[in-house]
Design an enzyme around this catalytic site. Structure first.
Site, PDB file in Angstrom:
ATOM      1  N   ASN A  89       0.794  -1.228   0.000  1.00  0.00           N
ATOM      2  CA  ASN A  89       0.000   0.000   0.000  1.00  0.00           C
ATOM      3  C   ASN A  89       0.826   1.277   0.000  1.00  0.00           C
ATOM      4  O   ASN A  89       0.369   2.303  -0.477  1.00  0.00           O
ATOM      5  CB  ASN A  89      -0.926  -0.048   1.231  1.00  0.00           C
ATOM      6  N   TYR A 154       3.337  10.139 -11.134  1.00  0.00           N
ATOM      7  CA  TYR A 154       2.497   9.343 -10.229  1.00  0.00           C
ATOM      8  C   TYR A 154       1.547   8.472 -11.059  1.00  0.00           C
ATOM      9  O   TYR A 154       1.404   7.267 -10.796  1.00  0.00           O
ATOM     10  CB  TYR A 154       1.707  10.290  -9.312  1.00  0.00           C
ATOM     11  N   THR A 189      -6.525  11.926   3.146  1.00  0.00           N
ATOM     12  CA  THR A 189      -5.407  11.385   3.936  1.00  0.00           C
ATOM     13  C   THR A 189      -4.307  12.447   3.992  1.00  0.00           C
ATOM     14  O   THR A 189      -4.470  13.541   3.445  1.00  0.00           O
ATOM     15  CB  THR A 189      -4.807  10.116   3.292  1.00  0.00           C
TER      16      THR A 189
HETATM   17  N1  LIG Z   1      -5.121   9.696  -0.830  1.00  0.00           N
HETATM   18  C1  LIG Z   1      -5.545   9.503  -2.071  1.00  0.00           C
HETATM   19  O1  LIG Z   1      -6.302  10.329  -2.621  1.00  0.00           O
HETATM   20  C2  LIG Z   1      -5.144   8.274  -2.822  1.00  0.00           C
HETATM   21  C3  LIG Z   1      -5.855   7.961  -3.990  1.00  0.00           C
HETATM   22  C4  LIG Z   1      -5.461   6.834  -4.716  1.00  0.00           C
HETATM   23  C5  LIG Z   1      -4.421   6.051  -4.278  1.00  0.00           C
HETATM   24  N2  LIG Z   1      -3.751   6.400  -3.133  1.00  0.00           N
HETATM   25  C6  LIG Z   1      -2.644   5.542  -2.732  1.00  0.00           C
HETATM   26  O2  LIG Z   1      -2.932   5.024  -1.458  1.00  0.00           O
HETATM   27  C7  LIG Z   1      -1.715   4.628  -0.834  1.00  0.00           C
HETATM   28  C8  LIG Z   1      -1.722   5.124   0.591  1.00  0.00           C
HETATM   29  O3  LIG Z   1      -1.740   6.541   0.567  1.00  0.00           O
HETATM   30  P1  LIG Z   1      -2.545   7.422   1.623  1.00  0.00           P
HETATM   31  O4  LIG Z   1      -3.447   8.302   0.833  1.00  0.00           O
HETATM   32  O5  LIG Z   1      -3.094   6.589   2.701  1.00  0.00           O
HETATM   33  O6  LIG Z   1      -1.344   8.361   2.108  1.00  0.00           O
HETATM   34  P2  LIG Z   1      -0.640   8.560   3.546  1.00  0.00           P
HETATM   35  O7  LIG Z   1       0.506   9.472   3.248  1.00  0.00           O
HETATM   36  O8  LIG Z   1      -1.651   8.977   4.534  1.00  0.00           O
HETATM   37  O9  LIG Z   1      -0.110   7.101   3.908  1.00  0.00           O
HETATM   38  C9  LIG Z   1       0.991   6.544   3.245  1.00  0.00           C
HETATM   39  C10 LIG Z   1       1.903   5.886   4.266  1.00  0.00           C
HETATM   40  O10 LIG Z   1       2.990   5.299   3.541  1.00  0.00           O
HETATM   41  C11 LIG Z   1       4.186   5.562   4.250  1.00  0.00           C
HETATM   42  N3  LIG Z   1       5.313   5.518   3.332  1.00  0.00           N
HETATM   43  C12 LIG Z   1       5.712   6.446   2.449  1.00  0.00           C
HETATM   44  N4  LIG Z   1       6.822   6.054   1.821  1.00  0.00           N
HETATM   45  C13 LIG Z   1       7.133   4.836   2.327  1.00  0.00           C
HETATM   46  C14 LIG Z   1       8.182   3.920   2.081  1.00  0.00           C
HETATM   47  N5  LIG Z   1       9.159   4.181   1.217  1.00  0.00           N
HETATM   48  N6  LIG Z   1       8.188   2.756   2.768  1.00  0.00           N
HETATM   49  C15 LIG Z   1       7.219   2.467   3.674  1.00  0.00           C
HETATM   50  N7  LIG Z   1       6.229   3.318   3.958  1.00  0.00           N
HETATM   51  C16 LIG Z   1       6.173   4.492   3.283  1.00  0.00           C
HETATM   52  C17 LIG Z   1       3.975   6.937   4.870  1.00  0.00           C
HETATM   53  O11 LIG Z   1       4.858   7.158   5.971  1.00  0.00           O
HETATM   54  C18 LIG Z   1       2.518   6.871   5.265  1.00  0.00           C
HETATM   55  O12 LIG Z   1       2.370   6.391   6.579  1.00  0.00           O
HETATM   56  C19 LIG Z   1      -0.595   5.178  -1.700  1.00  0.00           C
HETATM   57  O13 LIG Z   1      -0.083   4.141  -2.511  1.00  0.00           O
HETATM   58  C20 LIG Z   1      -1.295   6.203  -2.562  1.00  0.00           C
HETATM   59  O14 LIG Z   1      -0.644   6.407  -3.783  1.00  0.00           O
HETATM   60  C21 LIG Z   1      -4.086   7.479  -2.392  1.00  0.00           C
END
Ligand SMILES: NC(=O)c1ccc[n+]([C@@H]2O[C@H](COP(=O)([O-])OP(=O)(O)OC[C@H]3O[C@@H](n4cnc5c(N)ncnc54)[C@H](O)[C@@H]3O)[C@@H](O)[C@H]2O)c1
Length: 254
Positions: A89, A154, A189
C-alpha cells in the site's frame, strides 16, 4: 480467503488507507505486521489495534529498499509463522510536475510506488508458496487508469501497478496466489504532506500551489478503501482485477 487467524502484512500502515486496512484486517482476527517508513506512526496503528483487542506488531521498513522488504516478510514468518495476506500500500506523489521536476523526485516515486510493490510481491510470494496459497492487494489509483495532469509520474507508476496486477493473474493457477489492486479516487489522507516532506522549500511551494483546491473536491475516507480491500481478500473468484472506488459511485471491478 477468510482473514480470521491469518497472517497479514500492510505497508504504509502508519497512516491513511494503510492504517484503515490494517485496522479492518485486525478487527476480523488477522494477525498483523504493520510496516511503515515512519516507525512511530506504525506503532500508533498497532496501539489502536491492541486497544480494540487485536494482535499486531510494528516494523520499520522502507519499501523502496529490497532488503527492508525482505526483512519485513522474514519478520512475518518468524513472528507469526508464515504469510497469507500482503497489502502493498505504501506510496507517494512525485512532487513538482514532470518534465520540469528534478530527477530525484521521479526516481523516488518510481522506487516507492513500483519497486516497492515489485519487492513485496517477489519476497511475499516466496513465503506464500511455502503456505500453498496467498492473497496480494496492491494499492494503485484511479490515476493509473486515466491521465492525471498534475502528476504524470504518479499516474505512470500507478498504471504500472495496475498492469503488473493484471499480468500476474497466472499466479492463481501456478501457486494458488491471487493478486488484485484497488484504484481509489481522491481519499482524505495525509498523502500530500507526507509526499512533500522530503522536498526543498521552493519545490514544496510549486507542488502545493498546483494542488491548491484539491481538498475541496468530493472525497472518500480511508475506511471506504479498507472495505474494498476486504472484499478483494474475501472473494476467492477475484484475480488479476482492479477495483475502482470513486466518491459517490458504486465500486467497479475490471
Ligand atoms: N489519498 C488519495 O487520494 C489516494 C488515492 C489513490 C491512491 N492512493 C494511494 O494510497 C496509498 C496510501 O496513501 P494514503 O493516501 O493513505 O497516504 P498517507 O501518506 O496517509 O499514507 C501513506 C503511508 O505510507 C508511508 N510511506 C511512504 N513512503 C514509504 C516507504 N518508502 N516505505 C514504507 N512506507 C512508506 C507513509 O509514511 C505513510 O504512513 C498510496 O499508494 C497512494 O498512492 C491514495
Amino acid at each position: 480467503m477468510t482473514p480470521e487467524g491469518k497472517v497479514a502484512v500492510v505497508t504504509g500502515a502508519g497512516s491513511g488507507i494503510g492504517r484503515a486496512s490494517a485496522g479492518a484486517l485486525a478487527k476480523v482476527g488477522a494477525r498483523l505486521l504493520a510496516c511503515d517508513i515512519d516507525y512511530e506512526s506504525a506503532q500508533q496503528t498497532v496501539s489502536a489495534i491492541e486497544r480494540n483487542g487485536g494482535k499486531a506488531f510494528a516494523l520499520h521498513a522502507d519499501v523502496s529498499k529490497p532488503d527492508d522488504v525482505k526483512r519485513m516478510i522474514d519478520a512475518a514468518v518468524s513472528r507469526f509463522g508464515g504469510l497469507d495476506i500482503l497489502h502493498n500500500n505504501a506510496g507517494i506523489l512525485s512532487g513538482p510536475r514532470f518534465p520540469d521536476s528534478d530527477p530525484s523526485c521521479w526516481m523516488r516515486a518510481i522506487s516507492v510506488n513500483i519497486m516497492g510493490v515489485l519487492s513485496g510481491i517477489h519476497y511475499g510470494t516466496e513465503a506464500m508458496r511455502q503456505r500453498g496459497c496467498g492473497v496480494i492487494i496492491n494499492t494503485a489509483s484511479i490515476s493509473g487508469l486515466k491521465p492525471h495532469f498534475s502528476d504524470p509520474v504518479y499516474a505512470a507508476t500507478k498504471a504500472a501497478v495496475v498492469n503488473l496486477t493484471r499480468s500476474l493473474a497466472f499466479l492463481k493457477k501456478e501457486a494458488n496466489i491471487r493478486v488484485n489492486c484497488i484504484c481509489p479516487g481522491f481519499v482524505r489522507t495525509d498523502l500530500e504532506s507526507h509526499s512533500a516532506a522530503v522536498l526543498d522549500p521552493e519545490a514544496q511551494r510549486r507542488f502545493r500551489s498546483r494542488r491548491a483546491g484539491f481538498q475541496d473536491l468530493p472525497a472518500l475516507e480511508p475506511d471506504d478503501i479498507a472495505r474494498a480491500v476486504m472484499m478483494l481478500i474475501n472473494e476467492d473468484g477475484l484475480n488479476g482485477k482492479a477495483c475502482i472506488v470513486e466518491p459517490g459511485e458504486p465500486w467497479r471491478v475490471q
